[in-house]
Write a protein that holds these residues in place. Sequence first.
Motif, PDB file in Angstrom:
ATOM      1  N   ALA A 232      14.459  50.700  44.381  1.00 28.21           N
ATOM      2  CA  ALA A 232      14.997  50.004  43.214  1.00 28.21           C
ATOM      3  C   ALA A 232      16.304  49.297  43.536  1.00 28.21           C
ATOM      4  O   ALA A 232      16.534  48.155  43.106  1.00 28.21           O
ATOM      5  CB  ALA A 232      15.198  50.992  42.062  1.00 28.21           C
ATOM      6  N   VAL A 235      15.596  46.109  45.430  1.00 31.24           N
ATOM      7  CA  VAL A 235      15.166  45.032  44.527  1.00 31.24           C
ATOM      8  C   VAL A 235      16.372  44.448  43.804  1.00 31.24           C
ATOM      9  O   VAL A 235      16.521  43.221  43.707  1.00 31.24           O
ATOM     10  CB  VAL A 235      14.136  45.553  43.508  1.00 31.24           C
ATOM     11  CG1 VAL A 235      13.815  44.480  42.465  1.00 31.24           C
ATOM     12  CG2 VAL A 235      12.864  45.995  44.223  1.00 31.24           C
ATOM     13  N   ARG A 236      17.240  45.315  43.315  1.00 32.11           N
ATOM     14  CA  ARG A 236      18.453  44.866  42.636  1.00 32.11           C
ATOM     15  C   ARG A 236      19.314  43.997  43.549  1.00 32.11           C
ATOM     16  O   ARG A 236      19.748  42.907  43.188  1.00 32.11           O
ATOM     17  CB  ARG A 236      19.225  46.095  42.144  1.00 32.11           C
ATOM     18  CG  ARG A 236      20.667  45.836  41.709  1.00 32.11           C
ATOM     19  CD  ARG A 236      21.618  46.306  42.793  1.00 32.11           C
ATOM     20  NE  ARG A 236      23.011  46.173  42.432  1.00 32.11           N
ATOM     21  CZ  ARG A 236      23.994  46.121  43.321  1.00 32.11           C
ATOM     22  NH1 ARG A 236      23.729  46.205  44.619  1.00 32.11           N
ATOM     23  NH2 ARG A 236      25.249  46.005  42.938  1.00 32.11           N
ATOM     24  N   LEU A 238      18.364  42.503  46.369  1.00 34.02           N
ATOM     25  CA  LEU A 238      17.620  41.307  46.763  1.00 34.02           C
ATOM     26  C   LEU A 238      17.759  40.215  45.709  1.00 34.02           C
ATOM     27  O   LEU A 238      17.971  39.043  46.029  1.00 34.02           O
ATOM     28  CB  LEU A 238      16.150  41.658  46.979  1.00 34.02           C
ATOM     29  CG  LEU A 238      15.232  40.514  47.414  1.00 34.02           C
ATOM     30  CD1 LEU A 238      15.689  39.950  48.761  1.00 34.02           C
ATOM     31  CD2 LEU A 238      13.791  40.987  47.503  1.00 34.02           C
ATOM     32  N   ALA A 239      17.654  40.606  44.444  1.00 36.81           N
ATOM     33  CA  ALA A 239      17.783  39.622  43.365  1.00 36.81           C
ATOM     34  C   ALA A 239      19.181  39.003  43.337  1.00 36.81           C
ATOM     35  O   ALA A 239      19.333  37.785  43.188  1.00 36.81           O
ATOM     36  CB  ALA A 239      17.467  40.284  42.025  1.00 36.81           C
ATOM     37  N   THR A 377      16.398  51.748  38.589  1.00 36.93           N
ATOM     38  CA  THR A 377      15.298  50.975  38.009  1.00 36.93           C
ATOM     39  C   THR A 377      15.812  49.932  37.033  1.00 36.93           C
ATOM     40  O   THR A 377      15.391  48.766  37.063  1.00 36.93           O
ATOM     41  CB  THR A 377      14.297  51.907  37.302  1.00 36.93           C
ATOM     42  OG1 THR A 377      13.774  52.844  38.252  1.00 36.93           O
ATOM     43  CG2 THR A 377      13.145  51.113  36.701  1.00 36.93           C
ATOM     44  N   ALA A 380      17.493  47.116  38.897  1.00 33.53           N
ATOM     45  CA  ALA A 380      16.531  46.223  39.538  1.00 33.53           C
ATOM     46  C   ALA A 380      16.008  45.186  38.548  1.00 33.53           C
ATOM     47  O   ALA A 380      15.988  43.981  38.838  1.00 33.53           O
ATOM     48  CB  ALA A 380      15.374  47.030  40.120  1.00 33.53           C
ATOM     49  N   TRP A 381      15.593  45.640  37.368  1.00 32.42           N
ATOM     50  CA  TRP A 381      15.094  44.700  36.363  1.00 32.42           C
ATOM     51  C   TRP A 381      16.193  43.749  35.910  1.00 32.42           C
ATOM     52  O   TRP A 381      15.956  42.550  35.706  1.00 32.42           O
ATOM     53  CB  TRP A 381      14.525  45.464  35.169  1.00 32.42           C
ATOM     54  CG  TRP A 381      13.159  46.031  35.423  1.00 32.42           C
ATOM     55  CD1 TRP A 381      12.822  47.346  35.580  1.00 32.42           C
ATOM     56  CD2 TRP A 381      11.947  45.284  35.574  1.00 32.42           C
ATOM     57  NE1 TRP A 381      11.471  47.463  35.829  1.00 32.42           N
ATOM     58  CE2 TRP A 381      10.909  46.219  35.827  1.00 32.42           C
ATOM     59  CE3 TRP A 381      11.635  43.937  35.534  1.00 32.42           C
ATOM     60  CZ2 TRP A 381       9.586  45.843  36.028  1.00 32.42           C
ATOM     61  CZ3 TRP A 381      10.311  43.543  35.739  1.00 32.42           C
ATOM     62  CH2 TRP A 381       9.308  44.486  35.970  1.00 32.42           C
ATOM     63  N   LEU A 384      16.647  40.928  38.399  1.00 29.46           N
ATOM     64  CA  LEU A 384      15.599  39.908  38.319  1.00 29.46           C
ATOM     65  C   LEU A 384      15.820  38.972  37.132  1.00 29.46           C
ATOM     66  O   LEU A 384      15.588  37.757  37.225  1.00 29.46           O
ATOM     67  CB  LEU A 384      14.231  40.582  38.217  1.00 29.46           C
ATOM     68  CG  LEU A 384      13.789  41.361  39.464  1.00 29.46           C
ATOM     69  CD1 LEU A 384      12.495  42.114  39.188  1.00 29.46           C
ATOM     70  CD2 LEU A 384      13.615  40.428  40.664  1.00 29.46           C
TER      71      LEU A 384
END
Length: 441
Positions: A232, A235-236, A238-239, A377, A380-381, A384
Amino acid sequence: MKPVDREILRLAVPAFLALVAEPLFLLSDAAIVGHLGTPELAGLGVAAVVLQTVVGLCVFLAYGTTASVARHLGAGDLRAALAQGVDGVWLAVLIGSIATVAGILLTPTLVGAFDTGAEVADHAETYLALAFLGTTPLLVMLATTGVLRGLQDTRTPLLVAVVGNGLNIVLNVVLVYGLDLGIAGSAIGSVVAQVLSAAWLVAVVVRAAREHDAPLTPDVAGIRSAAHAAVALVVRTLALRACLLVGTYAVTRAGTQGSDVTIATHQIAITLWSFLAFALDAIAIAAQALTGRALGSGDVDSTRRLTRRMVQWGWGSGIVAGLALAAVSPFIGALFTTDPEVRSLLVPVLLVAALGQPLAGVVFVLDGVLIGAGDGTYLAWAGLVVLAAYAPAALWAATLPHGLVAVWVAMTFVFMGARGLLLTRRARGEKWMVTGATLAR
């Protein structure tokens, strides 16, 4: 002074000094390489964006480790805290080895994606291919620093950062000018300094693990668990890194269609912005360690009080940073380049960046609180969503008159504004405050 303030300052002040020292690796490189010429500085800018992206994607090695170690510390299990930290170091070695090989092989492709002129691309490839050799040491530094922060020790990383940065500057001057190696000498000097700094931090963690009988050998299950927990945060990150890459890409399309002056100006500005981001992140480092420890011990009320107080510190430090950046904006360009066009264009860009510093201070604090809570989590959202808002804004801004300045307006108010809105909304709720030694998944 209130006890909570003393606790924050005890961790944040050394973290502040260490975080300020970290970007000086790139600041010193930029200052030294910038006097070689504008194409060299622009080449360093492209290479730096790639390197910062690769290393930045692995920031979970520090953040995740800080949170998990602090939780175990709060629960009173120091041996488990160190064991989890050692697993993080082994994960850093594994990821770093893969990234080094892949990075060197893909250097021409990575540089080519920015579509710069041939001379700038040549300098970027020279620097990047050598600098990738320092990937594993850099990732090990992240992991070991995370272990020590989780143990509430921010002084050791400070000492290592100061000594390592001083060595980096000396090596850069000797290799770039003394041995006339040019931009390649700058990359070599940085790699050597990174290797020695990583070895120092590893020695400290190994000594602590031995004192508390924590295992030092690779634990496959532990490494796998650490990697799974990091998804997670990856992803966070990376965004958020994608946002910065989009901004750099937009700059290459702004103004005079990717001129050396525009790219070089952006490189100086983003380096200074990163410098201040690291400085403001000091409160966030304290937030990670203190939030993890408080939730690990089951103290929800203390967590809430700490969060409120650290947000106040974020506002204050951001205001100070903004005023300082605005004050030096007419003069600081001379440290990096003799090109009058670059120095002139830099001033309005830095004034825009200065306006956003108070918001940035709050954003970094809340980011640290939620990372310390293991709320990956949601982060991460949120990352994005921020990317979806910022990317079109930056690309559109590049088409406007004074495109570079317009891109920085989008970065300051769309990128940071969206992050501030989403993080504040989450922090006001209670879903992130999960107690116990195990991080929320």
